[in-house]
Enzyme design. Structure first.
Site, PDB file in Angstrom:
ATOM      1  N   LYS A  60       5.296 -29.504  13.223  1.00 55.51           N
ATOM      2  CA  LYS A  60       4.818 -28.271  12.607  1.00 55.51           C
ATOM      3  C   LYS A  60       3.621 -28.590  11.735  1.00 55.51           C
ATOM      4  O   LYS A  60       3.711 -29.401  10.807  1.00 55.51           O
ATOM      5  CB  LYS A  60       5.944 -27.645  11.776  1.00 55.51           C
ATOM      6  CG  LYS A  60       5.504 -26.370  11.059  1.00 55.51           C
ATOM      7  CD  LYS A  60       6.675 -25.692  10.389  1.00 55.51           C
ATOM      8  CE  LYS A  60       6.233 -24.476   9.611  1.00 55.51           C
ATOM      9  NZ  LYS A  60       7.351 -23.805   8.939  1.00 55.51           N
ATOM     10  N   ARG A  73       3.765 -14.989   6.327  1.00 59.42           N
ATOM     11  CA  ARG A  73       4.034 -15.071   4.882  1.00 59.42           C
ATOM     12  C   ARG A  73       3.865 -13.700   4.229  1.00 59.42           C
ATOM     13  O   ARG A  73       4.542 -13.391   3.252  1.00 59.42           O
ATOM     14  CB  ARG A  73       3.119 -16.118   4.241  1.00 59.42           C
ATOM     15  CG  ARG A  73       3.467 -17.528   4.724  1.00 59.42           C
ATOM     16  CD  ARG A  73       2.575 -18.590   4.112  1.00 59.42           C
ATOM     17  NE  ARG A  73       2.745 -19.874   4.796  1.00 59.42           N
ATOM     18  CZ  ARG A  73       1.936 -20.913   4.623  1.00 59.42           C
ATOM     19  NH1 ARG A  73       0.921 -20.835   3.785  1.00 59.42           N
ATOM     20  NH2 ARG A  73       2.154 -22.035   5.280  1.00 59.42           N
ATOM     21  N   LYS A 103       1.139 -26.618   1.755  1.00 59.66           N
ATOM     22  CA  LYS A 103       2.266 -27.300   2.385  1.00 59.66           C
ATOM     23  C   LYS A 103       1.854 -28.614   3.056  1.00 59.66           C
ATOM     24  O   LYS A 103       2.563 -29.132   3.912  1.00 59.66           O
ATOM     25  CB  LYS A 103       2.933 -26.344   3.382  1.00 59.66           C
ATOM     26  CG  LYS A 103       3.477 -25.063   2.725  1.00 59.66           C
ATOM     27  CD  LYS A 103       4.410 -24.274   3.634  1.00 59.66           C
ATOM     28  CE  LYS A 103       5.063 -23.102   2.890  1.00 59.66           C
ATOM     29  NZ  LYS A 103       6.046 -22.377   3.719  1.00 59.66           N
ATOM     30  N   GLU A 144       7.333 -38.023  15.116  1.00 55.83           N
ATOM     31  CA  GLU A 144       8.220 -36.959  14.618  1.00 55.83           C
ATOM     32  C   GLU A 144       9.297 -36.605  15.647  1.00 55.83           C
ATOM     33  O   GLU A 144      10.466 -36.471  15.295  1.00 55.83           O
ATOM     34  CB  GLU A 144       7.409 -35.695  14.284  1.00 55.83           C
ATOM     35  CG  GLU A 144       6.609 -35.774  12.988  1.00 55.83           C
ATOM     36  CD  GLU A 144       7.477 -35.632  11.746  1.00 55.83           C
ATOM     37  OE1 GLU A 144       8.704 -35.509  11.867  1.00 55.83           O
ATOM     38  OE2 GLU A 144       6.899 -35.668  10.639  1.00 55.83           O
ATOM     39  N   LYS A 180       4.471 -26.248  16.790  1.00 58.38           N
ATOM     40  CA  LYS A 180       4.058 -25.009  16.129  1.00 58.38           C
ATOM     41  C   LYS A 180       2.811 -25.255  15.301  1.00 58.38           C
ATOM     42  O   LYS A 180       2.786 -26.252  14.589  1.00 58.38           O
ATOM     43  CB  LYS A 180       5.211 -24.567  15.239  1.00 58.38           C
ATOM     44  CG  LYS A 180       4.943 -23.351  14.401  1.00 58.38           C
ATOM     45  CD  LYS A 180       6.098 -23.116  13.471  1.00 58.38           C
ATOM     46  CE  LYS A 180       5.787 -21.918  12.603  1.00 58.38           C
ATOM     47  NZ  LYS A 180       6.787 -21.672  11.620  1.00 58.38           N
TER      48      LYS A 180
HETATM   49  C1  PBG Z   1       8.643 -21.308   6.913  1.00 59.18           C
HETATM   50  C2  PBG Z   1       8.225 -20.775   8.229  1.00 59.18           C
HETATM   51  C3  PBG Z   1       6.927 -20.350   8.512  1.00 59.18           C
HETATM   52  C4  PBG Z   1       6.931 -19.845   9.810  1.00 59.18           C
HETATM   53  C5  PBG Z   1       8.240 -19.979  10.307  1.00 59.18           C
HETATM   54  N1  PBG Z   1       9.040 -20.561   9.306  1.00 59.18           N
HETATM   55  C6  PBG Z   1       5.725 -20.313   7.658  1.00 59.18           C
HETATM   56  C7  PBG Z   1       5.359 -21.491   6.856  1.00 59.18           C
HETATM   57  O1  PBG Z   1       5.688 -22.639   7.172  1.00 59.18           O
HETATM   58  O2  PBG Z   1       4.684 -21.277   5.852  1.00 59.18           O
HETATM   59  C8  PBG Z   1       5.722 -19.286  10.484  1.00 59.18           C
HETATM   60  C9  PBG Z   1       5.931 -18.413  11.671  1.00 59.18           C
HETATM   61  C10 PBG Z   1       4.753 -17.581  12.038  1.00 59.18           C
HETATM   62  O3  PBG Z   1       3.644 -17.698  11.483  1.00 59.18           O
HETATM   63  O4  PBG Z   1       4.932 -16.758  12.941  1.00 59.18           O
HETATM   64  N2  PBG Z   1       9.802 -22.034   6.857  1.00 59.18           N
END
Ligand code: PBG
Length: 328
Positions: free
Chosen positions: A198, A208, A220, A236, A251
């Site tokens: 990710k 968000r 992050k 990973e 992702k």
């Molecule tokens: C956070 C999380 C995020 C998404 C899924 N779980 C956002 C982030 O890491 O800030 C993003 C999904 C999307 O943008 O469709 N645990």
């Protein structure tokens, strides 16, 4: 005398019947997971501004949605809760509340569509007053203090009926700790879909907004991956598979198809890809302006994931795709 071509690739593209015989990849509703945003309240269905056609839903609406999704051939949903600010704290305490919004949502889906695969998001950010996926101490996201919180959250979701828990936090070692906790609590059949690869991406912006879960300070980048890296993806996923992940995920999706390809070639477990909120927003914005043919670009994008080697696609397009191909 004109030069006689010995080989003509176009023969296999002459008409749709031949094209369908030689087609290498296809997308069906079997491949898709629909992400859903949940809020408290009754009869609430509020559109996410930056995601036209995507709603934050109260539980009664969530139930209706799942019945409709099931009838369209969508067999899996990924749930994300928008938690009231008053319930947020440093330890994400609300995440283990058996009567909390998320736990009730899981039960609600199972009540109306018992065979629907429920994928529960494991991460602190929707519940955290700091808006981070991990425990924050002196401005630092502390890995090892986060792990027991995630493990307890996963067990609570399993207890509510989740089929798969999906840690999206990117802490080191969380898959192993979650596996152990689930097994100890008797949930040996609950699977883990790890957000293994990710990236620290700006494509999560609309998500968000939907959950009001943006970090209160900082970013992050100390836990999510650097968008410049791909070798690290191998590391990973190997760790997550060794720790017991049943699925690994890449992702975002479209800007990272090279990573999907790489991961799909080396993974020994099924590979999921998350076609994230910003990707959905982009196609919708262009379509709204009349700049792209929406249905065609969505289908082409989903196909790209399959071509890159993904087995499972989490996408906000899942429902509309199902309507196009399975709808009456
Ligand atoms: C956070 C999380 C995020 C998404 C899924 N779980 C956002 C982030 O890491 O800030 C993003 C999904 C999307 O943008 O469709 N645990």
């Amino acid at each position: 005398m004109p030069y006689q071509l010995p080989i003509r690739c176009r023969r296999n593209r002459r008409n749709e019947s031949i094209r369908s015989l030689v087609r290498e990849n296809c997308v069906t509703t079997d491949d898709l997971v629909m992400p859903l945003f949940i809020i408290e309240g009754k009869n609430k269905k509020i559109e996410v501004k930056s995601m036209p056609g995507i709603f934050r839903m109260s539980l009664d609406q969530l139930k209706k949605e799942c019945v409709e999704l099931w009838s369209l051939g969508i067999k899996a949903v990924a749930l994300f809760p928008a938690i009231d600010d008053k319930l947020k704290d440093k330890l994400a305490t609300e995440s283990v509340n058996d009567k909390g919004l998320f736990q009730r949502a899981i039960r609600a889906v199972k009540e109306v569509t018992p065979e629907m695969v429920v994928i529960a998001d494991v991460a602190m950010d929707p519940y955290s007053s700091d808006g981070h996926d991990g425990f924050v101490e002196n401005g630092e996201i502390v890995n090892d203090k986060t792990l027991p919180i995630l493990a307890a959250m996963a067990v609570s979701q399993a207890k509510a009926g989740a089929d798969i828990v999906a840690p999206s936090d990117m802490m080191d070692g969380r898959v192993g700790v979650i596996r152990q906790a689930l097994d100890k609590a008797g949930f040996t059949n609950v699977g883990i879909m790890s957000y293994s690869v990710k990236y620290a991406s700006a494509f999560y912006g609309p998500f968000r907004d939907a959950l009001d879960s943006a970090p209160k300070s900082g970013d992050k980048k100390t836990y999510q991956m650097d968008p410049a890296n791909v070798k690290e993806a191998t590391r990973e996923i190997s760790l997550d598979i060794a720790e017991g992940a049943d699925f690994v995920m890449v992702k975002p999706g479209l800007p990272y198809l090279d990573v999907v390809r790489k991961v799909s070639e080396i993974s020994t477990v099924p590979v999921a890809v998350y076609n994230v909120s910003g990707e959905y927003a982009m196609l919708n914005a262009a379509a709204k302006n009349g700049w792209l043919d929406y249905e065609k670009v969505v289908k082409e994008s989903l196909l790209a994931f399959k071509r890159a080697g993904a087995d499972i696609i989490l996408s906000y397009h899942a429902k509309e795709f199902a309507k196009w191909v399975n709808g009456k």
